[in-house]
Design a protein around this motif. Structure first.
Motif, mmCIF file in Angstrom:
data_model
loop_
_atom_site.group_PDB
_atom_site.id
_atom_site.type_symbol
_atom_site.label_atom_id
_atom_site.label_comp_id
_atom_site.label_asym_id
_atom_site.label_seq_id
_atom_site.Cartn_x
_atom_site.Cartn_y
_atom_site.Cartn_z
ATOM 1 N N THR A 87 3.531 -5.168 17.251
ATOM 2 C CA THR A 87 4.027 -4.652 15.620
ATOM 3 C C THR A 87 4.056 -6.513 15.444
ATOM 4 O OG1 THR A 87 5.525 -4.043 14.501
ATOM 5 C CG2 THR A 87 6.514 -4.844 16.056
ATOM 6 N N VAL A 88 4.287 -6.970 13.985
ATOM 7 C CA VAL A 88 4.845 -8.119 14.050
ATOM 8 C C VAL A 88 4.733 -8.228 12.015
ATOM 9 C CG1 VAL A 88 1.806 -8.722 12.554
ATOM 10 C CG2 VAL A 88 3.200 -10.655 14.082
ATOM 11 N N ALA A 89 5.284 -9.390 11.503
ATOM 12 C CA ALA A 89 6.306 -8.891 10.577
ATOM 13 C C ALA A 89 4.775 -9.352 9.429
ATOM 14 C CB ALA A 89 7.578 -9.867 10.297
ATOM 15 N N PRO A 90 5.060 -8.120 8.361
ATOM 16 C CA PRO A 90 3.583 -8.291 7.140
ATOM 17 C C PRO A 90 3.769 -9.958 6.937
ATOM 18 C CG PRO A 90 5.145 -7.564 6.329
ATOM 19 C CD PRO A 90 6.318 -7.670 7.534
ATOM 20 N N ALA A 91 4.396 -10.962 6.573
ATOM 21 C CA ALA A 91 4.656 -12.457 6.212
ATOM 22 C C ALA A 91 3.771 -14.023 7.164
ATOM 23 C CB ALA A 91 5.858 -12.604 6.166
ATOM 24 N N THR A 92 2.864 -12.331 8.247
ATOM 25 C CA THR A 92 2.365 -13.781 9.297
ATOM 26 C C THR A 92 0.994 -13.635 8.623
ATOM 27 O OG1 THR A 92 2.112 -11.481 11.586
ATOM 28 C CG2 THR A 92 4.396 -13.029 11.057
ATOM 29 N N PHE A 116 -3.936 -5.416 -0.111
ATOM 30 C CA PHE A 116 -2.668 -5.449 0.090
ATOM 31 C C PHE A 116 -2.480 -3.826 0.684
ATOM 32 C CE2 PHE A 116 1.798 -3.200 -1.214
ATOM 33 C CZ PHE A 116 3.017 -4.522 -0.577
ATOM 34 N N PHE A 117 -1.691 -4.305 2.167
ATOM 35 C CA PHE A 117 -1.872 -3.062 3.196
ATOM 36 C C PHE A 117 -0.240 -2.168 2.660
ATOM 37 C CE2 PHE A 117 -5.268 -5.224 5.670
ATOM 38 C CZ PHE A 117 -5.698 -4.582 4.898
ATOM 39 N N THR A 118 -0.688 -0.763 2.767
ATOM 40 C CA THR A 118 0.308 -0.116 2.661
ATOM 41 C C THR A 118 0.673 1.109 3.934
ATOM 42 O OG1 THR A 118 -0.951 1.933 1.089
ATOM 43 C CG2 THR A 118 0.660 -0.498 -0.070
ATOM 44 N N ASN A 119 1.445 2.033 3.885
ATOM 45 C CA ASN A 119 1.761 2.810 4.693
ATOM 46 C C ASN A 119 0.987 4.247 4.477
ATOM 47 O OD1 ASN A 119 3.408 1.178 6.491
ATOM 48 N ND2 ASN A 119 5.568 1.736 5.536
ATOM 49 N N GLY A 120 0.608 4.235 3.408
ATOM 50 C CA GLY A 120 -0.191 5.815 3.148
ATOM 51 C C GLY A 120 -0.585 5.070 1.651
ATOM 52 N N GLY A 121 -1.102 6.219 1.337
ATOM 53 C CA GLY A 121 -1.726 6.412 -0.030
ATOM 54 C C GLY A 121 -0.197 6.680 -1.598
ATOM 55 N N ALA A 122 0.557 6.883 -1.208
ATOM 56 C CA ALA A 122 1.445 7.077 -2.255
ATOM 57 C C ALA A 122 1.966 5.903 -2.118
ATOM 58 C CB ALA A 122 2.401 8.159 -1.244
ATOM 59 N N TYR A 315 6.267 -2.859 7.392
ATOM 60 C CA TYR A 315 4.813 -2.261 8.372
ATOM 61 C C TYR A 315 3.877 -2.840 7.443
ATOM 62 C CZ TYR A 315 8.127 -0.030 10.652
ATOM 63 O OH TYR A 315 10.063 -0.043 11.673
ATOM 64 N N SER A 316 3.618 -3.221 6.756
ATOM 65 C CA SER A 316 2.265 -3.258 6.049
ATOM 66 C C SER A 316 1.728 -4.574 6.823
ATOM 67 C CB SER A 316 2.645 -3.775 4.501
ATOM 68 O OG SER A 316 1.490 -5.343 3.847
ATOM 69 N N GLY A 317 0.489 -3.450 7.042
ATOM 70 C CA GLY A 317 -0.663 -4.616 7.282
ATOM 71 C C GLY A 317 -0.226 -4.532 9.020
ATOM 72 N N HIS A 318 0.574 -3.231 9.582
ATOM 73 C CA HIS A 318 0.885 -2.644 11.436
ATOM 74 C C HIS A 318 -0.636 -3.241 12.113
ATOM 75 C CE1 HIS A 318 2.266 -1.184 14.688
ATOM 76 N NE2 HIS A 318 3.574 -1.314 14.006
ATOM 77 N N PRO A 319 -0.480 -4.168 13.107
ATOM 78 C CA PRO A 319 -1.537 -4.123 13.916
ATOM 79 C C PRO A 319 -2.275 -2.671 14.659
ATOM 80 C CG PRO A 319 -0.149 -5.810 14.343
ATOM 81 C CD PRO A 319 0.929 -4.899 13.644
ATOM 82 N N LEU A 320 -1.373 -2.222 14.884
ATOM 83 C CA LEU A 320 -1.380 -0.693 15.165
ATOM 84 C C LEU A 320 -2.891 -0.038 14.427
ATOM 85 C CD1 LEU A 320 0.856 1.029 18.074
ATOM 86 C CD2 LEU A 320 -0.856 -0.587 17.687
#
Length: 444
Positions: A87-92, A116-122, A315-320
């Motif tokens: 995991t890593v912060a989204p600002a990186t 812009f990455f999100t956690n899902g569709g909603a 978790y925007s753009g979470h590495p996994l």
């Protein structure tokens, strides 16, 4: 792939159900009446329980496992990323995130510049609405009654179905009827009439609401949960023209329809239209790790060059999740997964479902494309009255008893296998559905 051998499977299945009923609170359910279906493992288009009972997955779970279950390339991509950085912060700046954005944009029209990455569709739809409002300085969002956009504040109110009603806490939402010729709201008898009248209805609502107050028109390119309502030729292009006429942002929700489901990378590829914002999730990595996002046009992205965008997610753009996107899209490209979905729809599902519609008295209409189809069940073909819930339940039970996991909504069976489904698997699923319909048809 065959299911694994039973290892005290009945006990494990019973434990899974007991723990679920004791501790899990289920979405969209009356908790006392939940009857959970156990899934212990899967491969490709097949899932199984602990006891080894295998089912052909014609649901893709929630219409999201486009690349099938446990695709080795996606699993390995997640494993490699977990070993390097979980995991890593989204600002990186993160290489995997950048590669995921590049991979998504590679399949989008040139006008899109950022993701812009999100956690899902909603939350993808939530942020698309926010971007449209900030970009235009307007407030209202127009969407269809027959739609589902997610279960967060604005997204659920943009939704048109019953789930909106107990959750109407967001402001500025207006709904219209979209095209649905089988149950036309416009007294139409042809696709051309339905298209023309639905567009006229949409424009009149925009005019009556005040065009200068409308920020966005938000539509599912192909409404999914509402019934796989493939729009008639010209409808989405007409919506684009209305949006342009009044300076409105066009947002197309591709959460369910995108990444191969309709037989093309994006469903709008088939409709001669390019939106301003695109929301996605589900098929982008088949849900192996939760991920979604918004494709942002260069024009809208520029709005926030010197102005802070007031939104973000831990978790925007979470590495996994990003590794799963890179793995999934790479495998889909190399293995012709989107082309397979188009071919199976054209050569197997389309003709096979048309045959069911001709023979089965419960079938009122079939519609769809790619591996995205709906079978609408009616008690009477002349009146088109929907079948009672008990009949739908009987169809579902008969499918499960024969080893088919269906996706059932209201009076419909949605035929939505993974995009990797083989022609033989598709035929087998249709044979099971045929038998289930025959069994569930009430005696005359």
């Amino acid at each position: 792939m065959a299911a694994p051998p039973q290892v005290d499977g009945l006990t494990l299945d019973a434990e899974a159900v007991a723990l679920d009923r004791a501790h899990v609170f289920h979405s969209w359910s009356a908790q006392a009446h939940v009857a959970p279906f156990v899934v212990a493992g899967g491969a490709g288009s097949t899932v199984w329980d602990h006891a080894g009972h295998a089912y052909l997955d014609f649901s893709s779970q929630l219409v999201n496992t486009n690349i099938g279950h446990q695709h080795p390339r996606v699993v390995e991509a997640i494993r490699e990323q977990a070993a390097a950085l979980t995991t890593v912060a989204p600002a990186t700046a993160n290489l995997t995130r950048g590669r995921a954005a590049e991979a998504v944009l590679a399949h989008a029209p040139d006008r899109f510049a950022k993701v812009f990455f999100t956690n899902g569709g909603a939350d993808a739809n939530e942020n698309a609405i926010r971007m449209a409002r900030l970009h235009t300085g307007r407030d209202k969002v127009v969407s269809h009654y027959r739609s589902y956009h997610g279960n967060t504040g604005a997204a659920v109110v943009a939704t048109g179905d019953w789930r909106r009603v107990p959750n109407e806490y967001a402001r500025g939402h207006v709904h219209v009827f979209g095209p649905y010729l089988y149950r036309s709201e416009f007294w139409a008898t042809t696709p051309e009439q339905e298209c023309e009248r639905a567009l006229q209805h949409l424009e009149r609502v925009v005019q009556c609401e005040g065009p200068d107050s409308v920020a966005a028109i938000l539509l599912e390119t192909v409404p999914g949960t509402a019934g796989v309502l493939v729009p008639p030729a010209g409808y989405l292009a007409g919506v684009r023209e209305i949006a342009d006429r009044y300076g409105i942002v066009l947002v197309l929700d591709e959460v369910m329809a995108g990444f191969g489901r309709t037989g093309s990378w994006f469903a709008f590829d088939q409709h001669d239209v390019v939106p301003d914002l695109v929301t996605f999730a589900k098929g982008v990595n088949s849900g192996y790790v939760p991920a979604g996002g918004v494709l942002v046009s260069a024009e809208i992205a520029a709005t926030f060059d010197d102005r802070v965008y007031p939104g973000g997610l831990t978790y925007s753009g979470h590495p996994l999740a990003m590794a799963a996107i890179v793995g999934a899209l790479g495998a889909m490209e190399d293995e012709g997964v989107v082309e397979n979905a188009a071919a199976v729809g054209r050569d197997v599902l389309g003709p096979g479902l048309a045959d069911l519609a001709a023979r089965q008295p419960l079938v009122g209409e079939v519609r769809g494309c790619g591996v995205f189809w709906a079978v609408e069940l009616v008690a009477d073909r002349a009146t088109r009255a929907p079948v009672p819930a008990a009949v739908v339940g009987a169809v579902k039970a008969a499918c499960l008893a024969r080893g088919l996991l269906p996706f059932v909504v209201d009076n419909r069976v949605h035929v939505v296998p993974p995009c990797v489904v083989t022609p033989d698997e598709a035929r087998r699923g249709l044979e099971i559905l045929d038998d289930a319909l025959t069994e569930a048809t009430p005696a005359p």
